[in-house]
Write an enzyme that holds these catalytic residues in place. Structure first.
Site, PDB file in Angstrom:
ATOM      1  CB  CYS A   1       8.482  22.814 -12.132  1.00  0.00           C
ATOM      2  SG  CYS A   1       9.072  22.940 -10.457  1.00  0.00           S
TER       3      CYS A   1
ATOM      4  CB  CYS B   1      -2.450  11.940 -17.384  1.00  0.00           C
ATOM      5  SG  CYS B   1      -1.618  13.429 -17.999  1.00  0.00           S
TER       6      CYS B   1
ATOM      7  CB  CYS C   1       0.939  12.396 -23.559  1.00  0.00           C
ATOM      8  SG  CYS C   1       2.245  11.360 -22.893  1.00  0.00           S
TER       9      CYS C   1
END
Ligand code: SAM
Ligand code: DTB
Ligand code: SF4
Length: 351
Positions: free
Chosen positions: A103, A66, A59
């Site tokens: 999800c 993260c 990302c």
């Protein structure tokens, strides 16, 4: 689920008021939160959501917590967007385990328009299995929100993560306002909003209060509020932070419950590092949702059986997914409140 009129729900909290909630004696706070819970929601019922990472790692964002940011070496194997078959397979397992919501999360700053038809297909296929759907794909434009809503997406998750003041210590590649804009696009397109944050990132209590104020002062409260305890992943800049006092975590859940009495407050990431007593206390403080099954997005979560055994010992039942649960739940809620009023009369003299 609504028992309270929307007009009676507050969205004008001040920091002073919220800090006063946080700093009540612990038992007063838990008692007040439990009362608030029982006035608007069904006690002893917890909603189960299962996560799947549909696109992992690499990302471009710099979120310091993260493991999926390309900027930190966390040893994570990156994966391209999953094929539909793999998503359906995982959703079937989630459903068979008793989950009511699936999800799907992607390590994107925001989706490319070319990805939207693929994720829309995932939404349709997962819904067809009889599951509620949620996605978290990063920032969304108005147009992208509308497309996901028309594909039938029930919830969109986009977290504010922390207070406006502390935000710059955590992320520099997108602004707080960017996040608020996405939440507003999601709300305007008619999807339900799932928005919360992370605690234990070295923030102060006033930042935890600030996060809850941002969420509770939105024009309409998020239907779902995930409160994550930081999962400290080696290789991220937050790997070596001191742990947050567990009681302060429970206080955060209780204050969320008091400020957003109709929302589902989710005891989210971090349960692997919490003992059973701490999780029981989080339910007492008003948490009524969890991430369920053995993986979050990239890190471990308790096994489904472990959670079901804990529920059994605590007398908690998983909430079933009912397409039209509002009226039924209201009736059940009223029955419960009346039954409890009767129980209380056992302990007090009449008159
Ligand atoms: N990339 C998208 C985004 O950031 O909007 C969606 C996926 S992202 C992993 C979703 C959320 O997971 C983050 O906003 C953050 O609140 C939470 N999260 C990520 N890493 C975490 C960690 N190590 N501990 C706790 N929560 C975490
Ligand atoms: C949320 O608030 N927490 C979830 C979900 N929304 C997407 C993610 C938790 C991620 C924990 C770290 C990981 O497993 O990668
Ligand atoms: Fe990327 Fe989302 Fe992780 Fe931030 S939280 S680095 S945007 S995957």
């Amino acid at each position: 689920m609504a028992v309270l009129e929307q007009s009676t729900i507050r969205n004008n909290w001040t920091r002073e008021e919220v800090l006063a909630l946080f700093n009540q004696p612990f038992n007063d706070l838990l008692f007040n939160a439990q009362v608030a819970h029982r006035l608007t929601l069904i006690p002893n019922q917890v909603q189960l959501s299962t996560l799947l990472s549909i696109k992992t790692g690499a990302c471009p964002e710099d979120c310091k917590y993260c493991p999926q940011s390309a900027r930190y070496d966390t040893g994570l194997e990156k994966e391209k967007l999953l094929e539909i078959e793999a998503v359906i397979e995982a959703a079937k397992v989630a459903k068979a385990s008793g989950s009511s919501r699936f999800c799907m999360g992607a390590a994107w700053r925001s989706p490319h328009d070319r990805d939207i038809p693929k994720v829309a297909n995932m939404i349709r296929e997962v819904k067809a299995l009889g599951l509620e759907t949620c996605m978290t794909l990063g920032m969304l434009s108005e147009n992208q929100s509308e497309k996901l809503a028309s594909a039938g997406l029930d919830y969109y998750n986009h977290n504010l993560d922390t207070s406006k003041e502390f935000y710059g210590e955590v992320i520099t590649t997108r602004t707080y306002q960017d996040r608020l804009n996405t939440l507003s696009n999601v709300r305007n397109s008619g999807m339900k909003v799932c928005a919360g944050g992370i605690v234990g990132m070295g923030e102060e209590q006033t930042d935890r209060a600030g996060l809850l104020i941002e969420l509770a002062n939105l024009p309409r409260h998020p239907e779902s509020v995930p409160i994550n305890m930081l999962v400290k992943v080696p290789g991220t800049p937050m790997a070596d932070l001191d742990a947050l006092d567990p009681f302060e975590f429970i206080r955060t859940i209780a204050v969320a419950r008091l400020m957003m009495p109709q929302s589902y407050v989710r005891l989210s990431a971090g349960r692997e590092d919490m003992n059973e007593q701490m999780q029981a206390m989080a339910f007492m403080a008003g948490a009524n949702s969890i991430f369920y099954c053995e993986k979050l997005l990239t890190t471990p979560n308790p096994a489904a059986n472990t959670d079901l055994q804990l529920f059994k010992r605590l007398g908690i039942t998983p909430e079933a997914y009912q397409v039209n649960r509002d009226t039924e739940d209201q009736a059940a809620q009223l029955r419960q409140t009346i039954a409890e009023a009767k129980t209380h009369s056992l302990f007090y003299r009449a008159g």
